[in-house]
Design a protein around this motif. Structure first.
Motif, PDB file in Angstrom:
ATOM      1  N   PRO A  80      -0.266  -8.575 -28.013  1.00 32.74           N
ATOM      2  CA  PRO A  80       0.042  -8.544 -26.740  1.00 32.74           C
ATOM      3  C   PRO A  80      -0.878  -8.894 -25.709  1.00 32.74           C
ATOM      4  CG  PRO A  80       1.119  -6.349 -27.720  1.00 32.74           C
ATOM      5  CD  PRO A  80       0.261  -7.148 -28.748  1.00 32.74           C
ATOM      6  N   GLN A  81      -2.316  -8.614 -26.011  1.00 32.04           N
ATOM      7  CA  GLN A  81      -3.412  -9.015 -25.313  1.00 32.04           C
ATOM      8  C   GLN A  81      -3.691 -10.465 -25.418  1.00 32.04           C
ATOM      9  OE1 GLN A  81      -5.605  -6.955 -23.099  1.00 32.04           O
ATOM     10  NE2 GLN A  81      -5.869  -9.104 -22.515  1.00 32.04           N
ATOM     11  N   MET A  82      -3.370 -10.904 -26.525  1.00 29.33           N
ATOM     12  CA  MET A  82      -3.783 -12.470 -26.885  1.00 29.33           C
ATOM     13  C   MET A  82      -2.421 -13.263 -26.069  1.00 29.33           C
ATOM     14  SD  MET A  82      -2.934 -14.742 -30.334  1.00 29.33           S
ATOM     15  CE  MET A  82      -1.220 -14.787 -29.880  1.00 29.33           C
ATOM     16  N   TRP A  83      -1.309 -12.792 -25.774  1.00 24.63           N
ATOM     17  CA  TRP A  83      -0.202 -13.439 -25.052  1.00 24.63           C
ATOM     18  C   TRP A  83      -0.483 -13.381 -23.557  1.00 24.63           C
ATOM     19  CZ3 TRP A  83       2.335 -17.409 -26.973  1.00 24.63           C
ATOM     20  CH2 TRP A  83       2.443 -17.384 -28.401  1.00 24.63           C
ATOM     21  N   LEU A  84      -0.891 -12.223 -23.252  1.00 21.28           N
ATOM     22  CA  LEU A  84      -1.412 -11.930 -22.048  1.00 21.28           C
ATOM     23  C   LEU A  84      -2.427 -13.013 -21.556  1.00 21.28           C
ATOM     24  CD1 LEU A  84      -0.588 -10.395 -19.495  1.00 21.28           C
ATOM     25  CD2 LEU A  84      -2.546  -8.620 -20.003  1.00 21.28           C
ATOM     26  N   ASP A  85      -3.463 -12.934 -22.286  1.00 20.25           N
ATOM     27  CA  ASP A  85      -4.312 -13.950 -21.959  1.00 20.25           C
ATOM     28  C   ASP A  85      -3.913 -15.444 -21.873  1.00 20.25           C
ATOM     29  OD1 ASP A  85      -6.350 -12.035 -21.716  1.00 20.25           O
ATOM     30  OD2 ASP A  85      -7.136 -12.195 -23.787  1.00 20.25           O
ATOM     31  N   PHE A  86      -3.160 -15.904 -22.802  1.00 19.84           N
ATOM     32  CA  PHE A  86      -2.469 -17.249 -22.681  1.00 19.84           C
ATOM     33  C   PHE A  86      -1.553 -17.326 -21.430  1.00 19.84           C
ATOM     34  CE2 PHE A  86       1.753 -19.175 -23.287  1.00 19.84           C
ATOM     35  CZ  PHE A  86       1.480 -20.337 -23.748  1.00 19.84           C
ATOM     36  N   ALA A  87      -0.903 -16.154 -21.201  1.00 18.81           N
ATOM     37  CA  ALA A  87      -0.097 -16.304 -19.886  1.00 18.81           C
ATOM     38  C   ALA A  87      -1.016 -16.499 -18.622  1.00 18.81           C
ATOM     39  CB  ALA A  87       0.837 -14.957 -19.656  1.00 18.81           C
ATOM     40  N   PHE A  88      -2.198 -15.751 -18.433  1.00 16.50           N
ATOM     41  CA  PHE A  88      -2.957 -15.867 -17.315  1.00 16.50           C
ATOM     42  C   PHE A  88      -3.674 -17.358 -17.467  1.00 16.50           C
ATOM     43  CE2 PHE A  88      -4.139 -11.263 -17.679  1.00 16.50           C
ATOM     44  CZ  PHE A  88      -3.173 -10.844 -16.838  1.00 16.50           C
ATOM     45  N   LEU A  89      -3.974 -17.895 -18.462  1.00 17.87           N
ATOM     46  CA  LEU A  89      -4.547 -19.261 -18.584  1.00 17.87           C
ATOM     47  C   LEU A  89      -3.578 -20.314 -18.077  1.00 17.87           C
ATOM     48  CD1 LEU A  89      -6.611 -19.079 -21.944  1.00 17.87           C
ATOM     49  CD2 LEU A  89      -7.269 -19.886 -19.690  1.00 17.87           C
ATOM     50  N   VAL A  90      -2.276 -20.078 -18.575  1.00 18.86           N
ATOM     51  CA  VAL A  90      -1.424 -20.995 -18.273  1.00 18.86           C
ATOM     52  C   VAL A  90      -0.713 -20.934 -16.818  1.00 18.86           C
ATOM     53  CG1 VAL A  90       1.146 -21.668 -18.670  1.00 18.86           C
ATOM     54  CG2 VAL A  90      -0.425 -21.444 -20.521  1.00 18.86           C
ATOM     55  N   ILE A  91      -0.610 -19.748 -16.411  1.00 24.80           N
ATOM     56  CA  ILE A  91      -0.025 -19.629 -14.998  1.00 24.80           C
ATOM     57  C   ILE A  91      -1.195 -20.084 -14.014  1.00 24.80           C
ATOM     58  CG2 ILE A  91       0.373 -17.690 -13.227  1.00 24.80           C
ATOM     59  CD1 ILE A  91       1.863 -16.182 -15.720  1.00 24.80           C
ATOM     60  N   SER A  92      -2.311 -19.680 -14.188  1.00 23.13           N
ATOM     61  CA  SER A  92      -3.654 -20.277 -13.272  1.00 23.13           C
ATOM     62  C   SER A  92      -3.521 -21.849 -13.483  1.00 23.13           C
ATOM     63  CB  SER A  92      -4.729 -19.730 -13.789  1.00 23.13           C
ATOM     64  OG  SER A  92      -5.796 -20.239 -13.038  1.00 23.13           O
ATOM     65  N   ALA A  93      -3.551 -22.361 -14.355  1.00 26.03           N
ATOM     66  CA  ALA A  93      -3.717 -23.961 -14.609  1.00 26.03           C
ATOM     67  C   ALA A  93      -2.546 -24.506 -13.928  1.00 26.03           C
ATOM     68  CB  ALA A  93      -3.769 -24.458 -15.952  1.00 26.03           C
ATOM     69  N   LEU A  94      -1.247 -23.917 -14.177  1.00 24.40           N
ATOM     70  CA  LEU A  94      -0.007 -24.528 -13.645  1.00 24.40           C
ATOM     71  C   LEU A  94       0.054 -24.468 -12.057  1.00 24.40           C
ATOM     72  CD1 LEU A  94       2.740 -24.021 -16.396  1.00 24.40           C
ATOM     73  CD2 LEU A  94       1.364 -26.148 -15.872  1.00 24.40           C
ATOM     74  N   SER A  95       0.082 -23.162 -11.922  1.00 21.85           N
ATOM     75  CA  SER A  95       0.239 -22.778 -10.191  1.00 21.85           C
ATOM     76  C   SER A  95      -0.928 -23.606  -9.548  1.00 21.85           C
ATOM     77  CB  SER A  95       0.235 -21.247 -10.051  1.00 21.85           C
ATOM     78  OG  SER A  95      -1.193 -20.842 -10.325  1.00 21.85           O
ATOM     79  N   CYS A  96      -2.045 -23.544  -9.667  1.00 20.24           N
ATOM     80  CA  CYS A  96      -3.046 -24.326  -8.906  1.00 20.24           C
ATOM     81  C   CYS A  96      -2.920 -25.498  -8.901  1.00 20.24           C
ATOM     82  CB  CYS A  96      -4.660 -23.681  -9.313  1.00 20.24           C
ATOM     83  SG  CYS A  96      -4.962 -22.285  -8.940  1.00 20.24           S
ATOM     84  N   SER A  97      -2.576 -26.371 -10.018  1.00 16.79           N
ATOM     85  CA  SER A  97      -2.814 -27.828 -10.303  1.00 16.79           C
ATOM     86  C   SER A  97      -1.306 -28.408  -9.482  1.00 16.79           C
ATOM     87  CB  SER A  97      -2.841 -28.119 -11.723  1.00 16.79           C
ATOM     88  OG  SER A  97      -1.872 -27.683 -12.388  1.00 16.79           O
ATOM     89  N   LEU A  98      -0.124 -27.650  -9.928  1.00 24.92           N
ATOM     90  CA  LEU A  98       0.841 -28.066  -9.291  1.00 24.92           C
ATOM     91  C   LEU A  98       1.112 -27.816  -7.804  1.00 24.92           C
ATOM     92  CD1 LEU A  98       3.497 -27.439 -12.285  1.00 24.92           C
ATOM     93  CD2 LEU A  98       2.404 -29.612 -11.669  1.00 24.92           C
TER      94      LEU A  98
END
Length: 197
Positions: A80-98
């Motif tokens: 779960p911690q790995m997937w949470l870190d994955f989610a944070f990275l992807v959400i940050s990248a997609l939300s800020c850039s888009l």
């Protein structure tokens, strides 16, 4: 307890810096007189901070730190911690850039229609210029570790760094990131057209 842990603590600062130009763009689009000194000042500040929005896309390289595969089975781990870190990275990248690119589209439209309506092709020229300049800014941040504030805090050091950064790899990186941003820009424009229909 699940939360952002080392080595992903940088995400908090990077996401905040990626949000700054988005907030500045909201304020910029509220200014009535696009030829006023106030508008030009906010536009300049926005331009200095805008590269932080697409910059977070390069944070996706930190996905390699997750080591997602079980070395014995070769399958993805269900940690779960790995997937949470994955989610944070992807959400940050997609939300800020888009969202940053959505606001860039609005700013380019405003500049093309209100500031330079006589300039042919302005609606194409502005995104090209801003994507190119922000790609240079991303290079500076990613490889030279130069933040937007350094321009104000240590201008002499900042200028020295700028003077020594030009290389074939820098230009290739800038070209690649410009294309990435323009593709995302095109996607945002196409989605907005669908919304307007």
């Amino acid at each position: 307890m699940l939360f952002v842990k080392a080595p992903f603590g940088f995400l908090i600062l990077n996401t905040f810096l990626g949000y700054l130009p988005i907030e500045l763009s909201f304020q910029l689009l509220r200014v009535k007189n696009v030829r006023s000194l106030f508008f030009l000042l906010i536009l300049l500040i926005w331009l200095l901070f805008y590269p932080n929005a697409p910059y977070v896309l390069t944070d996706l390289f930190h996905l390699s730190l997750l080591h997602p595969h079980n070395l014995t089975t070769g399958l993805l781990k269900s940690d779960p911690q790995m997937w949470l870190d994955f989610a944070f990275l992807v959400i940050s990248a997609l939300s800020c850039s888009l969202i940053g690119i959505l606001q860039l589209n609005k700013i380019c439209h405003l500049l093309a229609t209100k500031m330079t309506p006589q300039l042919p092709g302005a609606s194409v020229i502005y995104p090209l210029i801003f994507a190119f300049l922000s790609s240079i800014g991303i290079y500076m941040g990613r490889f030279l570790r130069i933040h937007s504030l350094y321009m104000l805090l240590t201008p002499t050091w900042f200028i020295k760094q700028i003077g020594s950064m030009w290389s074939i790899n820098m230009w290739l990186f800038t070209l690649i990131l410009t294309v990435v941003q323009l593709v995302l820009y095109w996607i945002v424009v196409e989605i907005r057209k669908t919304d307007l229909d």
